[in-house]
Design a protein around this motif. Structure first.
Motif, PDB file in Angstrom:
ATOM      1  N   SER A  32       0.873  -1.166   0.000  1.00 39.35           N
ATOM      2  CA  SER A  32       0.000   0.000   0.000  1.00 39.35           C
ATOM      3  C   SER A  32       0.913   1.219   0.000  1.00 39.35           C
ATOM      4  N   PHE A  34       1.166   5.591   0.222  1.00 39.08           N
ATOM      5  CA  PHE A  34       0.493   6.772   0.760  1.00 39.08           C
ATOM      6  C   PHE A  34       1.339   8.017   0.468  1.00 39.08           C
ATOM      7  N   LYS A  49      -4.159   7.582  -0.838  1.00 38.54           N
ATOM      8  CA  LYS A  49      -3.562   6.260  -0.637  1.00 38.54           C
ATOM      9  C   LYS A  49      -3.913   5.345  -1.798  1.00 38.54           C
ATOM     10  N   THR A  51      -4.300   1.293  -2.678  1.00 37.90           N
ATOM     11  CA  THR A  51      -4.426   0.018  -1.978  1.00 37.90           C
ATOM     12  C   THR A  51      -4.878  -1.084  -2.928  1.00 37.90           C
ATOM     13  N   SER A  94       3.749   0.722   2.790  1.00 40.49           N
ATOM     14  CA  SER A  94       3.340  -0.139   3.901  1.00 40.49           C
ATOM     15  C   SER A  94       3.042  -1.522   3.368  1.00 40.49           C
ATOM     16  N   GLU A  95       3.594  -2.514   4.022  1.00 39.10           N
ATOM     17  CA  GLU A  95       3.256  -3.873   3.633  1.00 39.10           C
ATOM     18  C   GLU A  95       3.213  -4.741   4.882  1.00 39.10           C
ATOM     19  N   ALA A  96       2.428  -5.816   4.769  1.00 37.81           N
ATOM     20  CA  ALA A  96       2.316  -6.746   5.886  1.00 37.81           C
ATOM     21  C   ALA A  96       3.615  -7.521   6.008  1.00 37.81           C
ATOM     22  N   VAL A 103       5.861   0.022   8.027  1.00 34.83           N
ATOM     23  CA  VAL A 103       5.736   1.287   7.317  1.00 34.83           C
ATOM     24  C   VAL A 103       7.111   1.920   7.167  1.00 34.83           C
TER      25      VAL A 103
ATOM     26  N   TYR B  35       7.095   6.834  16.170  1.00 33.90           N
ATOM     27  CA  TYR B  35       8.084   7.268  15.185  1.00 33.90           C
ATOM     28  C   TYR B  35       8.794   8.513  15.716  1.00 33.90           C
ATOM     29  N   ASP B 101      -6.442  -1.737   4.197  1.00 33.05           N
ATOM     30  CA  ASP B 101      -5.574  -0.843   3.428  1.00 33.05           C
ATOM     31  C   ASP B 101      -4.230  -0.592   4.087  1.00 33.05           C
ATOM     32  N   ASN B 102      -3.890  -1.315   5.134  1.00 31.61           N
ATOM     33  CA  ASN B 102      -2.598  -1.112   5.810  1.00 31.61           C
ATOM     34  C   ASN B 102      -2.402   0.297   6.320  1.00 31.61           C
ATOM     35  N   GLN B 104      -2.181   3.446   8.805  1.00 33.40           N
ATOM     36  CA  GLN B 104      -2.009   3.852  10.184  1.00 33.40           C
ATOM     37  C   GLN B 104      -2.498   5.281  10.307  1.00 33.40           C
TER      38      GLN B 104
END
Lengths: 115, 115
Positions: A32, A34, A49, A51, A94-96, A103, B35, B101-102, B104
């Motif tokens: 994803s 952003f 974003k 996705t 961002s990825e799992a 992130v 962060y 959508d990952n 935050q």
């Protein structure tokens, strides 16, 4: 491993002219992506974003970005700059990973808008 | 639904004192991320917590820094014996247990100044 490269640390445009802020990413999986904006001494505001739906993403304040997998890019554009757009912009991937979202922020691009 | 809340927004400490930064995630969010943004730099990941557990602290300095997210109450980032190099903006983000959508969601940040 994922990474983000913002190709320009500073961009200067005249008011009313187009804005292009460049971002390239690398990711092992389907990420994803952003864009956030940060005005001086303020927090982060999400602009838009991506996705895995439409590759052309429209955000707030007239900004949009296009996800190009073949180029691993996610450049941010706006047709006509406004003075209020002067701020710092961060591209984020961002990825799992390991069961949670990993992130990574780019270093940021400072946008200057000249009257 | 209130967003992510951080307090204080500004914190001034003298060298050697302790700094405590608080983060209240959005309602229903059980994942918290901290962060750090040093002057003229992007945001760098520090730590990821779930309720009562530290999941990933790979970005935390080895000494003087600690974080917790108790069962009740906000997440706390604690910096002991602060030094001038700790001066930065510290941002907290939260996400729900299953993050669509990952994404935050970021708080406004705490700006720490060490004199």
């Amino acid at each position: 491993a994922q990474s983000v490269t913002q190709l320009d640390s500073h961009v200067s445009v005249s008011e009313g002219t187009p804005v292009l802020l460049r971002c390239n990413y690398s990711s092992s999986y389907s990420p994803s992506l952003f864009w956030y904006v940060q005005h001086p001494n303020k927090g982060l505001q999400l602009l838009l974003k991506y996705t895995s739906a439409a590759t052309l993403v429209k955000g707030i304040n007239g900004f949009e970005a296009e996800f190009k997998k073949s180029e691993t890019s996610f450049h941010l554009t706006k047709p006509s700059a406004h003075m209020s757009d002067a701020a710092e912009y961060f591209c984020v991937v961002s990825e799992a990973s390991g069961g949670y979202q990993k992130v990574t922020f780019g270093i940021g691009t400072k946008l200057q808008v000249i009257p | 639904n209130a967003g992510v809340m951080q307090n204080p927004r500004h914190l001034v400490r003298r060298r050697g004192q302790e700094a405590r930064l608080r983060c209240s995630p959005m309602k229903g969010h059980s994942h918290v991320y901290w962060y750090r943004q040093l002057p003229e730099e992007g945001l760098k990941f520090m730590v990821y917590l779930q309720k009562e557990n530290i999941i990933d602290e790979s970005g935390m300095p080895k000494e003087r820094f600690s974080a917790e997210f108790p069962k009740e109450g906000p997440s706390i980032l604690r910096i002991q014996q602060v030094v001038r190099g700790d001066s930065a903006a510290y941002f907290c983000a939260s996400s729900p247990p299953i993050a669509l959508d990952n994404e935050q969601f970021f708080g406004p940040g705490t700006r720490l100044t060490v004199l």
